[in-house]
Design an enzyme around this catalytic site. Structure first.
Site, PDB file in Angstrom:
ATOM      1  N   HIS A 232       2.777  -0.359  -0.516  1.00 45.71           N
ATOM      2  CA  HIS A 232       2.068  -0.460  -1.796  1.00 45.71           C
ATOM      3  C   HIS A 232       2.743   0.345  -2.907  1.00 45.71           C
ATOM      4  O   HIS A 232       2.462   0.134  -4.090  1.00 45.71           O
ATOM      5  CB  HIS A 232       0.597  -0.038  -1.630  1.00 45.71           C
ATOM      6  CG  HIS A 232       0.379   1.443  -1.621  1.00 45.71           C
ATOM      7  ND1 HIS A 232       0.228   2.164  -0.459  1.00 45.71           N
ATOM      8  CD2 HIS A 232       0.282   2.343  -2.636  1.00 45.71           C
ATOM      9  CE1 HIS A 232       0.036   3.444  -0.753  1.00 45.71           C
ATOM     10  NE2 HIS A 232       0.064   3.573  -2.074  1.00 45.71           N
ATOM     11  N   ASP A 281       0.735  -1.802   5.520  1.00 47.08           N
ATOM     12  CA  ASP A 281       1.227  -0.986   4.408  1.00 47.08           C
ATOM     13  C   ASP A 281       2.354  -0.066   4.878  1.00 47.08           C
ATOM     14  O   ASP A 281       2.170   1.146   5.049  1.00 47.08           O
ATOM     15  CB  ASP A 281       0.068  -0.177   3.816  1.00 47.08           C
ATOM     16  CG  ASP A 281       0.433   0.495   2.509  1.00 47.08           C
ATOM     17  OD1 ASP A 281       1.469   0.134   1.934  1.00 47.08           O
ATOM     18  OD2 ASP A 281      -0.329   1.376   2.068  1.00 47.08           O
ATOM     19  N   SER A 383       1.134   9.138  -1.190  1.00 51.35           N
ATOM     20  CA  SER A 383       1.315   7.842  -0.538  1.00 51.35           C
ATOM     21  C   SER A 383       2.728   7.690   0.007  1.00 51.35           C
ATOM     22  O   SER A 383       3.707   8.076  -0.638  1.00 51.35           O
ATOM     23  CB  SER A 383       1.037   6.712  -1.530  1.00 51.35           C
ATOM     24  OG  SER A 383      -0.326   6.625  -1.837  1.00 51.35           O
TER      25      SER A 383
END
EC number: 3.4.21.21
Length: 444
Positions: A232, A281, A383
């Site tokens: 992502h 992801d 992330s």
């Protein structure tokens, strides 16, 4: 003839009396030889309080006599357990050559090297299977039909003669922290929202993914050519031109001299990943130039799937690191942060997600970790960073920071991509030929 008989009888009687006199002694003499030394209390013994020494140590005593000493039934019972215990080793309870040590109402068996159990009844060799404490192996374990399990080591390590331990064969083996080993320190704890600074060199696999001069995401170095991150992170990226990876980074605001900047030659994502969604992801990035391994730049081990799912997944705490926001909607961290977070049961995580309208589905490709009280969590900017798990002093990549409801929100935890689901996919791609650009590769 009669008088003569009486004379003989009298002589016999006198002889017998003389014999008896030789056998029997006077009362005084007998008392001095045979009489037991009288106790101190003499005839008043029954009128004086009992003495433990007198009642139960000089001679055997009954429960009632001991009761007289302690003046308490409860205390007498406690004493009686020890006093009347007996030898618990008399029945030879220890098997297979084990030695026994008597205890109060119990015993301890000291077993020979190949045996264990209360009575040394278990042969350790019969339990050397991978599902039982990883077969005793330091790293990887393999079961074999009809023969004993065998241990193996990750690339960069070799098996020692004991058949279970691994030792490095290269200067910078994956999963080791040279900065800690040189100082002889233990692993630090702390992190991100509610965390602490990861001292320089103590998270040596951490990568900073930069879009120009802006921190885009975190990542993990897997070897000199590859970094893994979250898919992502690249939803809005159309070109690799401005994408760089910084290794050995610690303080984003300063140039400390240990940083290595590498351009990206190839970005690969699973074909099943859908931008804006949370499943699958994960992304793999090939460096245009290989990283130079140093005390501050060391790869994280990519574990075999079985080892990750059967052994690493049972370890409660793992480390997460990154430069993400220190508070929800707050500023990014200047220094690299780290914290140890507890892994949660998948079912608990799924149930929490189902009870929150609009929350993404937690699939089998994910797992949850964190604190439900909202005290510590990953946040925006973290992330793609590593969820790393230590086993016998070696660190392995077990997760990739993926998504969460806010940052450190009460009742919410972080959700991570389950790397074990992608082990074969990653390994296959890391052996593939170079193809420049952004690609999608079939999964699995």
């Amino acid at each position: 003839m009669a008088p003569q008989a009486r004379g003989l009888g009298l002589c016999s009687l006198l002889a017998l009396q003389a014999s008896l006199a030789a056998v029997f002694i006077t009362q005084e003499e007998a008392h001095s030889v045979l009489r037991r030394q009288r106790r101190a209390n003499s005839f008043l013994e029954e009128l004086r309080p009992g003495s433990l020494e007198r009642e139960c140590k000089e001679e055997l005593c009954s429960f009632e006599e001991a009761r007289e000493v302690f003046q308490s039934t409860e205390r007498t019972k406690q004493f009686w357990i020890t006093y009347n215990d007996g030898d618990q080793c008399a029945s030879n309870p220890c098997q297979n050559g084990g030695s026994c040590e008597d205890q109060i109402q119990s015993y301890i068996c000291f077993c020979l090297a190949d045996f264990e159990g209360r009575n040394c009844e278990k042969n350790k060799n019969d339990q050397l299977i991978c599902m039982y404490e990883n077969g005793g192996c330091e790293q990887y374990c393999s079961d074999h039909v009809g023969s004993q399990r065998s241990c193996r080591c990750h690339e960069g390590y070799t098996l020692l003669p004991n058949g279970v331990s691994c030792t490095p064969t290269v200067d910078y083996p994956c999963g080791k922290v040279p900065a800690l080993e040189k100082r002889g320190a233990s692993n630090p704890q702390g992190r991100i929202v509610g965390g602490k600074v990861c001292p320089k060199g103590e998270c040596p696999w951490q990568a900073a993914l930069m879009n120009g001069s802006t921190l885009l995401c975190g990542g993990s170095l897997l070897d000199t050519h590859w970094v893994v991150s979250a898919a992502h992170c690249f939803d809005k990226l159309s070109s690799l031109r401005n994408l760089t990876i910084v290794l050995g980074e610690h303080d984003l605001s300063e140039h400390e001299g240990d940083e290595q900047v590498r351009h990206v030659a190839q970005l690969i994502m699973p074909d099943k990943y859908v931008p804006g969604k949370t499943d699958h992801d994960i992304a793999l990035l090939r460096l245009l130039q290989p990283a130079a391994l140093t005390n501050n730049v060391v790869p994280l081990c990519l574990p075999e799937r079985n080892f990750s799912e059967s052994t690493l997944a049972t370890i409660r705490f793992s480390r997460v690191s990154g430069w993400g926001q220190l508070l929800y909607r707050g500023a990014l961290a200047r220094e690299l942060m780290a914290i140890d977070v507890p892994r949660l049961m998948t079912q608990d995580c799924v149930e929490q997600s189902e009870h929150k309208p609009g929350s993404p589905e937690v699939t089998g490709n994910m797992f949850c970790a964190g604190y439900l009280d909202g005290s510590k969590d990953a946040c925006k900017g973290d992330s793609g960073g590593p969820h790393a798990t230590s086993y016998h002093g070696t660190w392995y990549l077990t997760g990739v920071v993926s998504w969460g409801e806010g940052c450190a929100a009460v009742g919410h935890v972080g959700v991570y991509t389950r790397v074990s689901r992608y082990t074969e996919w990653l390994s296959r791609l890391m052996r593939s030929k170079l193809h420049h650009g952004i690609q999608r590769h079939p999964f699995p």
